[in-house]
Write a protein that holds these residues in place. Structure first.
Motif, PDB file in Angstrom:
ATOM      1  N   ASP A 218      73.799  24.262 -13.279  1.00  0.00           N
ATOM      2  CA  ASP A 218      74.923  25.622 -13.034  1.00  0.00           C
ATOM      3  C   ASP A 218      76.051  25.392 -13.817  1.00  0.00           C
ATOM      4  O   ASP A 218      76.914  26.691 -13.675  1.00  0.00           O
ATOM      5  N   GLY A 222      75.595  32.760 -15.288  1.00  0.00           N
ATOM      6  CA  GLY A 222      74.211  33.516 -15.235  1.00  0.00           C
ATOM      7  C   GLY A 222      72.821  32.705 -15.007  1.00  0.00           C
ATOM      8  O   GLY A 222      71.987  33.211 -13.690  1.00  0.00           O
ATOM      9  N   TRP A 223      73.005  31.162 -13.858  1.00  0.00           N
ATOM     10  CA  TRP A 223      71.920  30.656 -13.943  1.00  0.00           C
ATOM     11  C   TRP A 223      71.544  31.322 -12.554  1.00  0.00           C
ATOM     12  O   TRP A 223      70.362  31.651 -12.142  1.00  0.00           O
ATOM     13  N   ARG A 224      72.675  31.261 -11.419  1.00  0.00           N
ATOM     14  CA  ARG A 224      72.471  31.735 -10.447  1.00  0.00           C
ATOM     15  C   ARG A 224      73.056  33.010 -10.394  1.00  0.00           C
ATOM     16  O   ARG A 224      73.616  33.718 -10.005  1.00  0.00           O
ATOM     17  N   THR A 225      71.857  34.584  -9.683  1.00  0.00           N
ATOM     18  CA  THR A 225      72.604  35.612  -8.647  1.00  0.00           C
ATOM     19  C   THR A 225      71.764  36.196  -8.494  1.00  0.00           C
ATOM     20  O   THR A 225      71.373  36.456  -7.808  1.00  0.00           O
ATOM     21  N   VAL A 226      72.720  36.683  -7.927  1.00  0.00           N
ATOM     22  CA  VAL A 226      72.191  37.861  -6.151  1.00  0.00           C
ATOM     23  C   VAL A 226      72.043  39.430  -6.594  1.00  0.00           C
ATOM     24  O   VAL A 226      72.646  40.357  -7.624  1.00  0.00           O
ATOM     25  N   VAL A 227      70.653  39.886  -6.151  1.00  0.00           N
ATOM     26  CA  VAL A 227      70.455  41.525  -6.132  1.00  0.00           C
ATOM     27  C   VAL A 227      70.147  42.034  -5.464  1.00  0.00           C
ATOM     28  O   VAL A 227      69.659  41.534  -4.487  1.00  0.00           O
ATOM     29  N   ARG A 288      66.045  37.839 -12.450  1.00  0.00           N
ATOM     30  CA  ARG A 288      66.012  37.308 -14.139  1.00  0.00           C
ATOM     31  C   ARG A 288      65.317  36.860 -13.735  1.00  0.00           C
ATOM     32  O   ARG A 288      64.743  35.707 -15.476  1.00  0.00           O
ATOM     33  N   THR A 301      68.209  41.598  -0.129  1.00  0.00           N
ATOM     34  CA  THR A 301      68.762  40.631  -1.237  1.00  0.00           C
ATOM     35  C   THR A 301      67.583  39.504  -2.004  1.00  0.00           C
ATOM     36  O   THR A 301      67.293  38.648  -1.276  1.00  0.00           O
ATOM     37  N   TRP A 303      67.691  36.624  -4.251  1.00  0.00           N
ATOM     38  CA  TRP A 303      68.663  35.047  -4.660  1.00  0.00           C
ATOM     39  C   TRP A 303      67.907  34.289  -5.730  1.00  0.00           C
ATOM     40  O   TRP A 303      67.237  34.002  -5.503  1.00  0.00           O
ATOM     41  N   THR A 305      67.715  32.243  -9.243  1.00  0.00           N
ATOM     42  CA  THR A 305      67.943  31.187 -10.184  1.00  0.00           C
ATOM     43  C   THR A 305      67.220  30.716 -11.565  1.00  0.00           C
ATOM     44  O   THR A 305      65.654  30.973 -11.577  1.00  0.00           O
ATOM     45  N   TYR A 307      66.660  31.789 -15.578  1.00  0.00           N
ATOM     46  CA  TYR A 307      66.258  33.163 -16.829  1.00  0.00           C
ATOM     47  C   TYR A 307      65.185  32.877 -17.365  1.00  0.00           C
ATOM     48  O   TYR A 307      65.392  32.547 -18.319  1.00  0.00           O
TER      49      TYR A 307
END
Length: 346
Positions: A218, A222-227, A288, A301, A303, A305, A307
């Motif tokens: 963490d 931007g290690w965790r992103t939501v699209v 990512r 959605t 979720w 993790t 990149y």
């Protein structure tokens, strides 16, 4: 006294014998001349010279090697410029890895970039005629001029420039080697706990690109992103690529049969009844990474993790390992299974 007459052919008996002997010899040798003649032996071509390799127990740079190599660099504006490998690597490391990273991570990145460059150049073919490498990261590696890097770094410009100069100099000529040859030293930004096996992402087994643990988390930006997409946006994007998909049912059932690989990334998933790979989903929806979970309802959605493609060296993982005290060659051997680190002899 009458003159004695002489005959012009007074020696004919001896000449006749000589001539006859010559004819007999010719008749004896003639069959030998008529026999098929063997081709003269051809010399085996000299094998193409190859540069000897070093695989030292303690890794040492090869002074002057990068400066002795010239690359034809294709710029984004179409110009081709001759640059030394040393200058090229400086621009690649400046573009590909945050200069704020530790010295050992920057050195690991430099060796990976040098190896990747030489590996790709050897098999470039007609990828960009008239040039060895380009500045397009989707084709070769990203690249910044010193002026571009300085503008991006602001007040840290001199300190960061010196760090990258040292990373290039301290690893001069060093490569990642497998069976004595440069590897396809691919890298990416950050992993979700483990890197991915090349076979699971690209379909081809590569012994040194196996899945390994990666220690970042963490702390990575931007290690965790939501699209998120609306159902209409999602179905439109997917059916353009897969018109056979069926989205007539409840959105809650659009995703099914999600299968992950050893790294936890999505191997395959069924969307609207069509089975696709996690890599395809990532590309189609601009995620990512392929390490994701998904759900559909009033919105669709993802979720996500990590990149990047997940294969080879994780850059943030390399920096985390450097923070644990690992040296650049230990970092490279961590991510590229079974390799050695060495350089071309002068």
């Amino acid at each position: 006294m009458a003159k004695q007459k002489t005959c012009k052919n007074e020696h004919w008996p001896r000449q006749t014998l000589v001539t006859g002997a010559a004819l007999l010899l010719l008749l004896f040798l003639l069959p030998l001349f008529l026999l098929p003649q063997e081709e003269p032996p051809t010399e085996e071509p000299e094998p193409t010279a190859t540069l000897p390799l070093l695989t030292p127990a303690s890794v040492s740079p090869v002074p002057g090697w990068d400066q002795s190599q010239t690359l034809r660099l294709l710029r984004s504006d179409g110009r081709v410029e001759n640059v030394t490998l040393a200058d090229y690597l400086w621009g690649v490391v400046a573009a590909e890895m945050p200069a704020s990273f530790s010295a050992e991570a920057l050195k690991a990145q430099t060796v990976a970039a040098r190896t990747y460059c030489l590996y790709q150049r050897a098999g470039a073919g007609d990828k960009h005629p008239g040039a060895d490498v380009c500045t397009d990261s989707t084709c070769c590696q990203a690249y910044l001029t010193r002026e571009q890097a300085s503008a991006a770094w602001g007040a840290n410009a001199q300190r960061y420039a010196d760090k990258i100069t040292a990373a290039v100099s301290d690893t001069n000529g060093l490569l990642c080697l497998y069976n004595g040859q440069p590897i396809d030293a691919v890298f990416f930004s950050s992993a979700a706990g483990k890197t991915s096996d090349a076979a699971q992402v690209w379909g081809s087994e590569v012994p040194y690109l196996a899945s390994v643990d990666s220690p970042e988390g963490d702390e990575v930006p931007g290690w965790r992103t939501v699209v998120t997409f609306t159902p209409a946006e999602f179905t439109q994007k997917f059916t353009l690529a897969h018109p056979e998909a069926d989205f007539s049912g409840d959105p809650a059932g659009w995703f099914s049969a999600l299968v992950t690989n050893d790294s936890g990334a999505v191997d395959t998933v069924s969307i609207g009844g069509v089975t696709v790979t996690g890599t395809q989903v990532r590309s189609l929806f601009g995620l990512r990474s392929a390490h994701f979970t998904a759900a559909a309802g009033d919105a669709v959605t993802f979720w996500v993790t990590g990149y990047g493609h997940g294969v080879g060296m994780s850059q943030y993982g390399a920096n985390a390992l450097a923070g644990e005290g690992k040296t650049f060659d230990e970092i490279l051997k961590w991510y590229y299974t079974g390799i050695s680190v060495g350089g071309w002899e002068q």
